[in-house]
Design a protein around this motif. Structure first.
Motif, PDB file in Angstrom:
ATOM      1  N   GLY A 239       0.425  -1.352  -0.058  1.00 45.74           N
ATOM      2  CA  GLY A 239      -0.334   0.092  -0.245  1.00 45.74           C
ATOM      3  C   GLY A 239       0.410   1.343   0.223  1.00 45.74           C
ATOM      4  O   GLY A 239       1.911   1.397   0.446  1.00 45.74           O
ATOM      5  N   TYR A 240       0.375   2.491  -1.014  1.00 51.14           N
ATOM      6  CA  TYR A 240       1.315   3.241  -1.062  1.00 51.14           C
ATOM      7  C   TYR A 240       0.705   4.618  -1.262  1.00 51.14           C
ATOM      8  O   TYR A 240      -0.268   5.151  -1.719  1.00 51.14           O
ATOM      9  N   GLY A 241       1.044   4.868   0.445  1.00 58.60           N
ATOM     10  CA  GLY A 241       0.102   6.392   0.587  1.00 58.60           C
ATOM     11  C   GLY A 241       1.018   6.806   1.185  1.00 58.60           C
ATOM     12  O   GLY A 241       1.952   7.087   1.320  1.00 58.60           O
ATOM     13  N   ASN A 242       0.110   7.771   2.052  1.00 53.92           N
ATOM     14  CA  ASN A 242       1.915   8.641   2.767  1.00 53.92           C
ATOM     15  C   ASN A 242       2.274   7.940   4.514  1.00 53.92           C
ATOM     16  O   ASN A 242       3.864   7.998   4.243  1.00 53.92           O
ATOM     17  N   VAL A 243       2.383   6.586   5.115  1.00 55.17           N
ATOM     18  CA  VAL A 243       2.542   5.988   5.511  1.00 55.17           C
ATOM     19  C   VAL A 243       3.362   4.873   4.368  1.00 55.17           C
ATOM     20  O   VAL A 243       4.652   4.863   4.902  1.00 55.17           O
ATOM     21  N   GLY A 244       3.293   4.747   3.555  1.00 54.81           N
ATOM     22  CA  GLY A 244       4.269   3.520   2.424  1.00 54.81           C
ATOM     23  C   GLY A 244       5.186   4.505   2.139  1.00 54.81           C
ATOM     24  O   GLY A 244       6.232   4.174   1.630  1.00 54.81           O
TER      25      GLY A 244
ATOM     26  N   ILE B  42       4.367  -3.741  -3.592  1.00 49.84           N
ATOM     27  CA  ILE B  42       2.864  -3.966  -3.752  1.00 49.84           C
ATOM     28  C   ILE B  42       1.195  -2.853  -3.602  1.00 49.84           C
ATOM     29  O   ILE B  42       1.106  -2.462  -2.627  1.00 49.84           O
ATOM     30  N   SER B  43       0.471  -3.015  -4.457  1.00 48.55           N
ATOM     31  CA  SER B  43      -0.626  -1.646  -4.453  1.00 48.55           C
ATOM     32  C   SER B  43      -1.577  -2.677  -5.228  1.00 48.55           C
ATOM     33  O   SER B  43      -1.505  -2.779  -6.221  1.00 48.55           O
ATOM     34  N   ARG B  44      -2.984  -2.077  -4.783  1.00 51.23           N
ATOM     35  CA  ARG B  44      -4.054  -2.060  -5.376  1.00 51.23           C
ATOM     36  C   ARG B  44      -4.046  -1.214  -6.638  1.00 51.23           C
ATOM     37  O   ARG B  44      -4.992  -1.453  -7.398  1.00 51.23           O
TER      38      ARG B  44
ATOM     39  N   GLU C 232      -0.359   0.770 -11.124  1.00 49.41           N
ATOM     40  CA  GLU C 232      -0.380   2.041 -11.780  1.00 49.41           C
ATOM     41  C   GLU C 232       0.123   3.338 -11.573  1.00 49.41           C
ATOM     42  O   GLU C 232       0.911   4.502 -12.267  1.00 49.41           O
ATOM     43  N   ARG C 233      -0.539   3.611 -10.563  1.00 50.09           N
ATOM     44  CA  ARG C 233      -0.695   5.101  -9.938  1.00 50.09           C
ATOM     45  C   ARG C 233       0.439   4.961  -9.583  1.00 50.09           C
ATOM     46  O   ARG C 233       1.543   6.684  -9.268  1.00 50.09           O
ATOM     47  N   VAL C 234       1.259   3.954  -8.509  1.00 59.87           N
ATOM     48  CA  VAL C 234       1.915   3.924  -7.672  1.00 59.87           C
ATOM     49  C   VAL C 234       3.505   4.624  -8.576  1.00 59.87           C
ATOM     50  O   VAL C 234       4.279   5.183  -8.449  1.00 59.87           O
TER      51      VAL C 234
ATOM     52  N   PHE D 249      -2.274  -0.641  12.699  1.00 60.81           N
ATOM     53  CA  PHE D 249      -3.943  -0.415  13.146  1.00 60.81           C
ATOM     54  C   PHE D 249      -4.131   0.424  14.408  1.00 60.81           C
ATOM     55  O   PHE D 249      -3.653   0.359  15.405  1.00 60.81           O
ATOM     56  N   ASP D 250      -4.674   1.701  13.888  1.00 60.07           N
ATOM     57  CA  ASP D 250      -4.605   2.421  14.949  1.00 60.07           C
ATOM     58  C   ASP D 250      -6.483   2.724  15.738  1.00 60.07           C
ATOM     59  O   ASP D 250      -6.424   3.667  16.550  1.00 60.07           O
ATOM     60  N   ASN D 251      -7.267   1.670  15.507  1.00 59.53           N
ATOM     61  CA  ASN D 251      -8.612   1.557  16.171  1.00 59.53           C
ATOM     62  C   ASN D 251      -8.638   1.038  17.330  1.00 59.53           C
ATOM     63  O   ASN D 251      -8.350  -0.316  17.126  1.00 59.53           O
TER      64      ASN D 251
ATOM     65  N   SER E 159      -0.499  -2.727  15.297  1.00 54.89           N
ATOM     66  CA  SER E 159      -0.716  -1.378  16.231  1.00 54.89           C
ATOM     67  C   SER E 159       0.372  -1.206  16.126  1.00 54.89           C
ATOM     68  O   SER E 159       0.386  -0.331  17.145  1.00 54.89           O
ATOM     69  N   THR E 160       1.677  -0.974  15.548  1.00 52.47           N
ATOM     70  CA  THR E 160       2.894  -0.345  16.154  1.00 52.47           C
ATOM     71  C   THR E 160       2.706   1.587  16.008  1.00 52.47           C
ATOM     72  O   THR E 160       2.305   1.586  14.097  1.00 52.47           O
ATOM     73  N   GLY E 161       3.666   2.141  15.642  1.00 48.73           N
ATOM     74  CA  GLY E 161       4.061   3.772  15.218  1.00 48.73           C
ATOM     75  C   GLY E 161       3.953   4.632  16.365  1.00 48.73           C
ATOM     76  O   GLY E 161       4.374   3.923  17.819  1.00 48.73           O
TER      77      GLY E 161
HETATM   78  N1  LIG Z   1      -0.272   3.345  14.788  1.00 45.96           N
HETATM   79  C1  LIG Z   1       0.087   5.187  14.990  1.00 45.96           C
HETATM   80  O1  LIG Z   1       0.382   5.914  15.895  1.00 45.96           O
HETATM   81  C2  LIG Z   1      -0.585   5.777  13.227  1.00 45.96           C
HETATM   82  C3  LIG Z   1       0.272   6.939  12.949  1.00 45.96           C
HETATM   83  C4  LIG Z   1      -0.365   7.598  11.616  1.00 45.96           C
HETATM   84  C5  LIG Z   1      -1.219   6.170  10.862  1.00 45.96           C
HETATM   85  N2  LIG Z   1      -1.456   5.634  11.299  1.00 45.96           N
HETATM   86  C6  LIG Z   1      -2.416   4.809  10.259  1.00 45.96           C
HETATM   87  O2  LIG Z   1      -1.934   5.008   8.705  1.00 45.96           O
HETATM   88  C7  LIG Z   1      -2.883   4.250   8.215  1.00 45.96           C
HETATM   89  C8  LIG Z   1      -2.003   5.063   7.088  1.00 45.96           C
HETATM   90  O3  LIG Z   1      -1.973   6.168   6.830  1.00 45.96           O
HETATM   91  P1  LIG Z   1      -1.537   7.059   5.915  1.00 45.96           P
HETATM   92  O4  LIG Z   1      -2.085   8.480   5.780  1.00 45.96           O
HETATM   93  O5  LIG Z   1      -0.767   7.101   4.822  1.00 45.96           O
HETATM   94  O6  LIG Z   1      -3.037   6.783   4.570  1.00 45.96           O
HETATM   95  P2  LIG Z   1      -4.127   6.939   3.271  1.00 45.96           P
HETATM   96  O7  LIG Z   1      -2.327   7.843   2.763  1.00 45.96           O
HETATM   97  O8  LIG Z   1      -4.486   6.721   3.466  1.00 45.96           O
HETATM   98  O9  LIG Z   1      -3.383   5.498   2.330  1.00 45.96           O
HETATM   99  C9  LIG Z   1      -3.430   3.892   2.799  1.00 45.96           C
HETATM  100  C10 LIG Z   1      -4.199   3.288   1.386  1.00 45.96           C
HETATM  101  O10 LIG Z   1      -4.869   4.301   0.229  1.00 45.96           O
HETATM  102  C11 LIG Z   1      -4.179   3.895  -0.792  1.00 45.96           C
HETATM  103  N3  LIG Z   1      -4.751   5.316  -1.788  1.00 45.96           N
HETATM  104  C12 LIG Z   1      -3.451   6.183  -1.310  1.00 45.96           C
HETATM  105  N4  LIG Z   1      -3.170   7.025  -1.896  1.00 45.96           N
HETATM  106  C13 LIG Z   1      -4.318   7.021  -2.759  1.00 45.96           C
HETATM  107  C14 LIG Z   1      -4.714   7.655  -3.809  1.00 45.96           C
HETATM  108  N5  LIG Z   1      -4.038   8.373  -4.336  1.00 45.96           N
HETATM  109  N6  LIG Z   1      -5.786   6.606  -4.615  1.00 45.96           N
HETATM  110  C15 LIG Z   1      -5.677   5.322  -4.560  1.00 45.96           C
HETATM  111  N7  LIG Z   1      -5.260   4.752  -3.419  1.00 45.96           N
HETATM  112  C16 LIG Z   1      -4.686   5.936  -2.430  1.00 45.96           C
HETATM  113  C17 LIG Z   1      -2.550   2.946  -0.804  1.00 45.96           C
HETATM  114  O11 LIG Z   1      -3.712   1.917  -1.245  1.00 45.96           O
HETATM  115  P3  LIG Z   1      -3.077   1.075  -2.391  1.00 45.96           P
HETATM  116  O12 LIG Z   1      -1.276   0.981  -2.922  1.00 45.96           O
HETATM  117  O13 LIG Z   1      -3.098  -0.949  -1.887  1.00 45.96           O
HETATM  118  O14 LIG Z   1      -4.218   1.535  -3.886  1.00 45.96           O
HETATM  119  C18 LIG Z   1      -2.462   3.497   0.698  1.00 45.96           C
HETATM  120  O15 LIG Z   1      -1.981   2.205   1.300  1.00 45.96           O
HETATM  121  C19 LIG Z   1      -3.833   5.349   8.990  1.00 45.96           C
HETATM  122  O16 LIG Z   1      -5.335   4.726   8.524  1.00 45.96           O
HETATM  123  C20 LIG Z   1      -3.333   5.423  10.076  1.00 45.96           C
HETATM  124  O17 LIG Z   1      -4.818   4.062  11.343  1.00 45.96           O
HETATM  125  C21 LIG Z   1      -1.825   5.518  12.205  1.00 45.96           C
END
Ligand SMILES: NC(=O)c1ccc[n+]([C@@H]2O[C@H](COP(=O)([O-])OP(=O)(O)OC[C@H]3O[C@@H](n4cnc5c(N)ncnc54)[C@H](OP(=O)(O)O)[C@@H]3O)[C@@H](O)[C@H]2O)c1
Length: 334
Positions: free
Chosen positions: A10-15, A34-36, A39-41, A97-99, A124-126
Motif C-alpha cells: 500500500g502506497y500512501g503517506n505512510v508507505g 505492492i499496491s491495489r 499504475e498510480r504508484v 492499526f490504530d482503531n 498496532s505500532t507507530g
Molecule cells: N499507530 C500510529 O501511530 C499511526 C499514526 C499515523 C497513521 N496510522 C495509520 O496509518 C494508516 C495509513 O495512513 P496514510 O496516511 O498512509 O493513509 P493513506 O495515505 O490514505 O493510504 C492508505 C492506502 O490508501 C491507498 N491510497 C493512497 N493514496 C491513494 C490514492 N491517491 N489513490 C488511491 N489509493 C490511494 C494506498 O493503498 P494501495 O496502494 O493499495 O492503493 C494506501 O496504502 C492510517 O489509516 C492510520 O490508521 C497509525
C-alpha cells in the motif's frame, strides 16, 4: 551481511515514509512495493527502479521480490482488517492499526493467522498506538495509583488529525478541510502537578478547523454542523476558520503532530514523582513509518528465533529494534 528485504504493501503517506526511512538503515533494503493501484504508484515514482506489482499477484511478488517482511501501510478503517489476516498467512508483517477499541479483536485474528503459518505479525505500532502504549504501561507499572494521560498537539501548530479532517470533508458544502488538535495548557499543568484530575475530553483538548467551502455553501450552517458533531467536535471548544483552497494548500502542506504521556503522583514515601514522554513530529506519517521500520527488524529477528503469532510493542524487547549488538547496547546505552 545480507540485508532484510522489506515489502511495502500500500502506497500512501505512510508507505512513502517507509520507502524513505529504509534508505537510512544499512541493514535493510526495499524489496519492492505492492499496491491495489500499481499504475498510480509507478506514475508517482517516475523513472525509479523500485519494482511495483499488483497486490493480488501473490506468487509473482513472492518469487520476484523475495521479501523477508511486509510493512502493511493501508488504512485502519477498512484496509488493515482485511489485508492483515490475509498477509499474515504468506509472510511476517508489521502494521499500524490504530482503531484502539478494536485492537484486542484484531490481535486475535492476526495471532491465529500468523501462528498457523509460522509467521510473526507485529500489530498496532507507530506512536499511538505504539510508543505511547508502551509509555502508559511503564508509567502505570512504576507508579501504581497514578493515571497516565495522553495529550496531543502541544506545539503552536497543534496536531493534524486525519480522522477529524475526514469528518469535516464529509459535510455537505465543504470542499476541503483540516482539523488541528490542541492540548489545553491548564489541563496539562494540573496533570504535571500530580493532581490526577478527572478530565472529560473537552477539558483536555480543543479543536481548530480550517474549511474551504463549495461555491454558494452556507458558512453558518457548515460551522453549526461541525461544532455540534457528536463525539468528534461537540464535546470540545471548536474554532472554525474559513479559508481559500490556495491558503489551505500553502499554509498546511505538512502533517505535524505529536504529544505526550504524563503520569504524576507520589512514590510510597510520599515524594512527588512524575514520568513524562513526549514526541514532536514534523510529519506524522514519516514518523510512524520510522517506527514501523524498526519493528520490521525486530519481527525478522523473532521469526529467526522460531517465534510465531501476533505481537505488540509491549511484547518485544527494545534491543530487538536496534541494529546494534547486545554488547554494543550495554556499552553505549545503559
Ligand atoms: N499507530 C500510529 O501511530 C499511526 C499514526 C499515523 C497513521 N496510522 C495509520 O496509518 C494508516 C495509513 O495512513 P496514510 O496516511 O498512509 O493513509 P493513506 O495515505 O490514505 O493510504 C492508505 C492506502 O490508501 C491507498 N491510497 C493512497 N493514496 C491513494 C490514492 N491517491 N489513490 C488511491 N489509493 C490511494 C494506498 O493503498 P494501495 O496502494 O493499495 O492503493 C494506501 O496504502 C492510517 O489509516 C492510520 O490508521 C497509525
Amino acid at each position: 551481511m545480507s540485508k532484510i528485504r522489506v515489502l511495502i504493501v500500500g502506497y500512501g503517506n505512510v508507505g512513502r515514509g517507509v520507502a524513505a526511512a529504509l534508505n537510512v538503515h544499512p541493514d535493510m533494503a526495499l524489496a519492492g512495493i505492492i499496491s491495489r493501484s500499481p499504475e498510480r504508484v509507478k506514475k508517482e515514482l517516475g523513472d525509479s527502479s523500485i519494482p511495483v506489482m499488483h497486490v493480488d499477484d501473490v506468487e509473482d511478488w513472492k518469487q520476484a521480490l523475495r521479501p523477508d517482511i511486509a510493512i502493511l501501510c493501508g488504512g485502519s478503517s477498512t484496509d488493515l482488517p482485511k489485508q492483515g489476516p490475509e498477509f499474515a498467512v504468506h509472510i511476517s508483517t508489521v502494521d499500524s492499526f490504530d482503531n484502539h477499541g478494536e485492537i484486542p479483536n484484531y490481535f486475535k485474528k492476526m495471532d491465529a493467522a500468523a501462528r498457523a503459518a509460522g509467521n510473526v505479525s507485529v500489530i498496532s505500532t507507530g506512536w499511538d498506538p505504539g510508543i505511547f502504549s508502551l509509555e502508559r504501561v511503564l508509567a502505570a507499572s512504576f507508579l501504581p495509583g497514578t493515571r497516565a494521560y495522553g495529550f496531543y498537539g502541544l506545539g503552536d501548530a497543534g496536531g493534524l488529525s486525519m480522522g477529524h479532517s475526514d469528518a469535516i470533508r464529509r459535510i455537505p458544502g465543504v470542499k476541503d478541510g483540516r482539523q488541528y488538535t490542541h492540548a489545553e495548557p491548564v489541563a496539562v499543568a494540573k496533570v504535571r502537578a500530580g493532581e490526577n484530575p478527572q478530565l472529560p475530553p473537552g477539558e483536555m483538548h480543543w479543536r481548530e478547523c480550517f474549511v474551504v467551502l463549495e461555491k454558494g455553501a452556507n458558512a453558518a450552517a457548515v460551522e453549526r454542523e461541525i461544532c455540534t458533531m457528536p463525539n468528534y467536535f461537540a464535546p470540545y471548544r471548536t474554532e472554525v476558520n474559513f479559508v481559500s483552497q490556495e491558503e489551505l494548500n500553502e499554509r498546511f502542506g505538512t502533517f505535524p503532530h505529536g504529544g505526550c504521556v504524563i503520569a504524576a503522583g507520589k512514590t510510597p514515601d510520599g515524594s512527588p514523582a512524575r514520568v513524562e514522554y513526549s514526541c514532536d513530529w514534523g510529519s506524522n506519517p514519516a514518523a510512524t513509518a520510522s517506527v514501523l521500520v524498526a519493528h520490521a527488524r525486530a519481527a525478522v529477528r523473532m521469526k529467526k528465533e522460531g517465534k510465531a503469532g501476533a505481537f505488540t510493542i509491549l511484547d518485544i524487547p527494545p534491543a530487538y529494534f536496534s541494529p546494534l549488538t547486545h554488547g554494543e547496547l550495554l556499552k553505549s546505552y545503559m
